[in-house]
Design an enzyme around this catalytic site. Structure first.
Site, PDB file in Angstrom:
ATOM      1  N   ASP A 276       4.358   0.832   4.085  1.00 23.81           N
ATOM      2  CA  ASP A 276       4.020  -0.698   5.027  1.00 23.81           C
ATOM      3  C   ASP A 276       3.996  -1.774   4.335  1.00 23.81           C
ATOM      4  OD1 ASP A 276       1.908   0.207   3.190  1.00 23.81           O
ATOM      5  OD2 ASP A 276       0.237  -0.508   5.633  1.00 23.81           O
TER       6      ASP A 276
ATOM      7  N   TYR B  12      -7.928   2.061   6.531  1.00 21.28           N
ATOM      8  CA  TYR B  12      -8.717   2.936   5.529  1.00 21.28           C
ATOM      9  C   TYR B  12      -9.882   2.729   5.315  1.00 21.28           C
ATOM     10  CZ  TYR B  12      -4.561   3.655   2.370  1.00 21.28           C
ATOM     11  OH  TYR B  12      -3.388   3.652   2.536  1.00 21.28           O
TER      12      TYR B  12
ATOM     13  N   GLU C 141       4.811  10.387   4.165  1.00 19.73           N
ATOM     14  CA  GLU C 141       4.837   8.440   3.650  1.00 19.73           C
ATOM     15  C   GLU C 141       4.623   8.476   1.749  1.00 19.73           C
ATOM     16  OE1 GLU C 141       3.385   4.246   4.465  1.00 19.73           O
ATOM     17  OE2 GLU C 141       2.518   5.902   5.962  1.00 19.73           O
TER      18      GLU C 141
ATOM     19  N   ASP D 191       1.116  -1.190  -0.185  1.00 23.76           N
ATOM     20  CA  ASP D 191       0.305  -0.113   0.361  1.00 23.76           C
ATOM     21  C   ASP D 191       0.521   1.228  -0.098  1.00 23.76           C
ATOM     22  OD1 ASP D 191      -2.277   1.627   0.379  1.00 23.76           O
ATOM     23  OD2 ASP D 191      -1.782   2.038   2.296  1.00 23.76           O
TER      24      ASP D 191
END
Length: 480
Positions: free
Chosen positions: A108, A257, A460, A105
């Site tokens: 990670d 999510y 990120e 994703d």
């Protein structure tokens, strides 16, 4: 008689010439849209090599791949997650599970099905919208490989008409590990939606992604396209018939999510894309009816198009399918105008449209893509300015793309590129490998930013961040 013929020929030539670049252009579904316009003013970005940027940006997904890698396009990435599988399935001849492919994703290694499907939808839309520019830039091969790696996983995850594997990997266990995916050893459970545990938004988003697959692949590999389309139809039926919030059926996704907007927007979105793929008006009728019944146009206002909310994109597509329909025009322009300076969305002092603190650059990049699709000078100028800001054209001369532009990031929150062999986010000091072309989260509302690997809010990278960014770059490449 000869003089008359010559006169008529001159009239015909002059008539064609007067049309020039005002002739009607057809979109990828054969629908009339705006007249072809002259190329936009790229301003300070006029000398930017957008083809080069696009080619770097599409390599992002190569870095994010799981499974047995068929190439060494990213030499520092190897095989990983080979045992990921649907319950009761059997390994292939290589011993790999049926869900071993797909994408990690973000920084990670969880395979979250909802944002993965959404990323493939947006990436595919970008391809459909800017196919010529992508080909001219020499980016088609990698772009299509990126898409197919995702499509393969979505079809593998759809194990029966009313079952879809919506996540692989326990998020907490995954996030407790800081190292490259090739070395991870934790158990990776597979989580499923079915008719008893429905997930309408997940099923409809996967359906949308695979409908786009059929549109892209129909002239490349008709058999593959037909397979995508059948999965798309079955997923549409599954999600519409058995309704429920996907993150209620997959609780592990809720801290990462969760579906905040519900599934009404995906019901519209998924049916629009399946209509485009099939030209079956029953899907369009459903989309139109759901749009009205669930007030999806209102959902689009003062918000973002993202992995969760598809209402803005749905309004845009319907405005193209029904030119002149004032409801759809008002809805999409209401959304877009809110994002313009003075329209309502907050701006940083340096000029980034900053809707919320968690990765604001991805929202600006995705809305930039929607602006480019809708067209018009005031909207495409937003695309130019926002992508310019992201590339470093801002008062701090700070790029938010790894390895590109002034003061670019080198330490995104990303386990694979950091490549710690001691399960330590602080060691080594700098990331071992450069995740070149990856869009990071973006600055604070005051333009502040630090290239800090531990800051997963600002620094990120993620599949959904990149998709809208790639679409915007492809559009800007088309303008050079």
């Amino acid at each position: 008689m000869l003089l008359l013929k010559a006169w008529l020929l001159c009239v015909l030539i002059l008539g064609i010439s007067s049309l020039g670049y005002s002739s009607i252009k057809l979109d990828f579904n054969g629908k009339e849209r705006e007249h072809i316009k002259k190329k936009i003013d790229l301003g300070n970005l006029a000398n930017t090599d957008f083809c080069d940027l696009l080619n770097k940006a599409v390599m992002f997904y190569k870095v994010q791949r799981a499974g047995r890698l068929p190439d060494d396009d990213i030499p520092w990435r190897g095989n990983s997650a080979l045992q990921d599988a649907s319950p009761g399935s059997h390994p292939n001849a290589n011993g790999d599970g049926d869900l071993s492919k797909g994408y990690f994703d973000a920084g990670d290694h969880v395979k979250f099905g909802f944002p993965m499907a959404g990323s493939m939808t947006m990436l595919g839309w970008g391809y459909l919208q800017n196919k010529d520019a992508i080909e001219n830039c020499g980016a088609s091969k990698i772009y299509l490989e990126d898409l197919q790696w995702g499509w393969d996983w979505l079809m593998a995850a759809h194990v029966s008409p009313n079952e879809f594997c919506g996540q692989v990997g326990n998020a907490e266990a995954d996030h407790a590990y800081w190292g490259p995916p090739e070395l991870m050893t934790m158990s990776r459970p597979t989580m499923i939606i079915d008719q008893n545990n429905p997930g309408t938004e997940l099923a409809l988003e996967a359906s949308a992604a695979l409908a786009i697959c059929s549109l892209i692949m129909e002239d490349i590999d008709a058999t593959y396209a037909a397979n995508c389309l059948q999965h798309s139809k079955d997923l549409n039926s599954f999600g519409d018939t058995y309704r429920g919030i996907y993150s209620n059926s997959i609780p592990d996704a809720q801290n990462y999510y969760k579906s905040f907007s519900g599934y009404n927007d995906e019901l519209v979105w998924g049916n629009i894309w399946l209509y485009k793929a099939t030209e079956d008006k029953s899907y369009l009728d459903k989309a139109v009816n759901y749009y009205s019944e669930y007030d999806v146009g209102k959902m689009a206002q003062q918000d973002s198009h993202d992995w969760d909310l598809k209402a803005p994109g749905a309004a845009l597509l319907l405005s193209q399918i029904f030119p002149g329909n004032q409801t759809y025009i008002n809805d999409i322009e209401g959304y877009l105008n809110w994002w313009l300076p003075g329209g309502g969305v907050p701006y940083t002092p340096g000029g980034l449209a900053w809707i919320r603190m968690w990765a604001p650059a991805r929202y600006a990049a995705t809305t930039s893509f929607l602006m480019s699709v809708y067209g018009g000078d005031k909207y495409t100028s937003f695309t130019v300015k926002q992508i310019g800001y992201i590339l470093g054209n801002n008062p701090n001369q700070q790029s938010f793309v790894v390895g590109i532009g002034p003061n670019h990031p080198i330490n995104p929150h990303h386990r694979a590129s950091h490549h710690s062999l001691t399960d330590n986010i602080m060691s080594p000091v700098n990331n071992t490998y450069l995740h070149l072309g990856a869009l990071v989260g973006g600055p604070g509302q005051d333009d502040s930013y630090k290239d800090d690997r531990t800051d997963y809010v600002k620094n990120e990278v993620a599949c959904d961040y990149q998709a809208g960014f790639v679409g915007s770059l492809a559009y800007l490449a088309s303008q050079q």
